[in-house]
Write a protein that holds these residues in place. Structure first.
Motif, PDB file in Angstrom:
ATOM      1  N   ASP A 105      -2.552   4.707 -32.591  1.00 27.81           N
ATOM      2  CA  ASP A 105      -1.139   4.544 -32.949  1.00 27.81           C
ATOM      3  C   ASP A 105      -0.924   3.146 -33.528  1.00 27.81           C
ATOM      4  N   ALA A 120      -6.186  12.779 -22.153  1.00 26.41           N
ATOM      5  CA  ALA A 120      -5.616  11.568 -22.748  1.00 26.41           C
ATOM      6  C   ALA A 120      -4.102  11.581 -22.645  1.00 26.41           C
ATOM      7  N   ARG A 121      -3.512  12.745 -22.882  1.00 23.58           N
ATOM      8  CA  ARG A 121      -2.053  12.865 -22.756  1.00 23.58           C
ATOM      9  C   ARG A 121      -1.603  12.543 -21.344  1.00 23.58           C
ATOM     10  N   ILE A 172      -3.455  15.529 -29.173  1.00 23.07           N
ATOM     11  CA  ILE A 172      -4.483  14.832 -28.407  1.00 23.07           C
ATOM     12  C   ILE A 172      -4.870  15.727 -27.238  1.00 23.07           C
ATOM     13  N   LEU A 192      -5.448   5.288 -28.998  1.00 17.97           N
ATOM     14  CA  LEU A 192      -5.340   6.588 -29.660  1.00 17.97           C
ATOM     15  C   LEU A 192      -5.139   6.458 -31.164  1.00 17.97           C
ATOM     16  N   ARG A 244      -3.253   1.930 -23.931  1.00 21.26           N
ATOM     17  CA  ARG A 244      -3.687   3.324 -24.003  1.00 21.26           C
ATOM     18  C   ARG A 244      -3.196   3.974 -25.298  1.00 21.26           C
TER      19      ARG A 244
END
Length: 340
Positions: free
Chosen positions: A151, A100-101, A96, A149, A145
């Motif tokens: 997940d 974002a990380r 990513i 992404l 969050r």
């Protein structure tokens, strides 16, 4: 208390006989009986490639977090917060972008901070209490969050991020304190006479952040000749196991004195197996980020060799959330030619 390796292995490896007392947020009831719902699925172990990513990101973030010349005075727990959180997020979340990380890493730190008062409270906070509301909001923000992404298991990933952030921060702070207390060890590290991994193993042995873990008996059973009732709690302590002469080399003479000292040379022998005292647990509930945590601590040790470290204050041990040094103020002086 499990006082031998065999007892500890029996308690940690047998999920059918022993379960976790409560979850880290202290929401669930103690595990009693054999309900399948009380046996969470084990976390998947992070691949070795993730360890390399974590070490690289941590090293880069440490360079960015310190002053331009690398010198200054730092609180170790604060210095390591964002570098460790970002390294753990990079290793866990995959490919990513950095923004974002970093957002996920900051959210993980917010949840870790909010969990502090919950973990330290004498009893689990009520759902309408301030501590519980703050912890709940931080957890939901992190999970949101992660879900954004793509997940599929944001709650599990959030738990992995929180654990994989707080524990290396504490372990890293102890590592910096250990080096700052020993100028001669720093010199030998810088000269290549000591391998960074030896220092890491010895710090984990003497000051494991998770110094004790508990399990609850799902049914009445015998452990080393002692009858444990259903619902009885058994404690496994890596801190205790790491001081047993049969698990750690170099305990000749007076083993209690020898094993109470930081002696990195005990890991020089390649035939010696480090980690016998179970700093990362065992079985299905073992730490899934073991290699990632080790990679971060090795990277931190290498970073420390490019500077001279000194204690700026005498640390004491805080036991409110595992064990970590407080204060852990480290004076860093850049070594000529170093890359801190």
């Amino acid at each position: 208390m499990a006082t031998t390796l065999a007892q500890a292995r029996s308690v940690l490896a047998d999920a059918g006989a022993f379960g976790f007392p409560v979850d880290v947020s202290r929401r669930s009831d103690p595990v009693v009986g054999t309900r399948d719902s009380s046996r969470p699925e084990p976390f998947a172990t992070l691949p070795r490639e993730s360890a390399a990513i974590a070490g690289e990101v941590l090293a880069g973030e440490l360079r960015s977090s310190t002053k331009s010349d690398g010198s200054g005075e730092y609180e170790a727990m604060q210095l390591l917060r964002r570098p460790v959180a970002r390294a753990t997020a990079a290793a866990t979340l995959g490919a990513i972008d950095d923004d974002a990380r970093n957002e996920v890493a900051d959210a993980a730190l917010d949840w870790v901070d909010a969990l502090g008062p919950v973990i330290a409270a004498p009893a689990p906070p009520y759902r309408w209490s301030r501590a519980r509301r703050q912890e709940d909001a931080a957890r939901k923000s992190l999970e949101g969050r992660i879900e954004a992404l793509g997940d599929p298991t944001p709650a599990r990933t959030a738990t992995m991020l929180a654990a994989g952030t707080q524990v290396p921060i504490a372990a890293g702070a102890w590592l910096l304190v250990a080096l700052a207390e020993r100028p001669e060890l720093q010199e030998r590290l810088a000269a290549g006479e000591v391998e960074p991994i030896w220092v890491v193993w010895e710090v984990l042995r003497l000051t494991p952040p998770t110094w004790a873990t508990a399990r609850v008996a799902r049914r009445s059973l015998d452990l080393a000749g002692v009858r444990i009732p259903e619902g009885g709690v058994v404690v496994v302590s890596p801190l205790l196991l790491g001081r047993l002469p049969n698990l750690v080399p170099g305990g000749d003479g007076n083993p209690h004195q020898q094993l109470a000292r930081l002696e990195v040379e005990r890991w020089r022998d390649p035939h010696v197996r480090p980690g016998a005292w179970l700093p990362f647990g065992l079985g299905a509930s073992a730490c899934p980020g073991r290699s990632v945590g080790l990679a971060q601590l090795v990277a931190l040790t290498k970073w420390a060799t490019s500077a001279s470290l000194h204690l700026a204050a005498t640390p004491s041990t805080d036991q409110t959330r595992g064990i970590f040094p407080r204060p852990a103020r480290i004076a860093v002086v850049r070594v000529e030619g170093g890359n801190t």
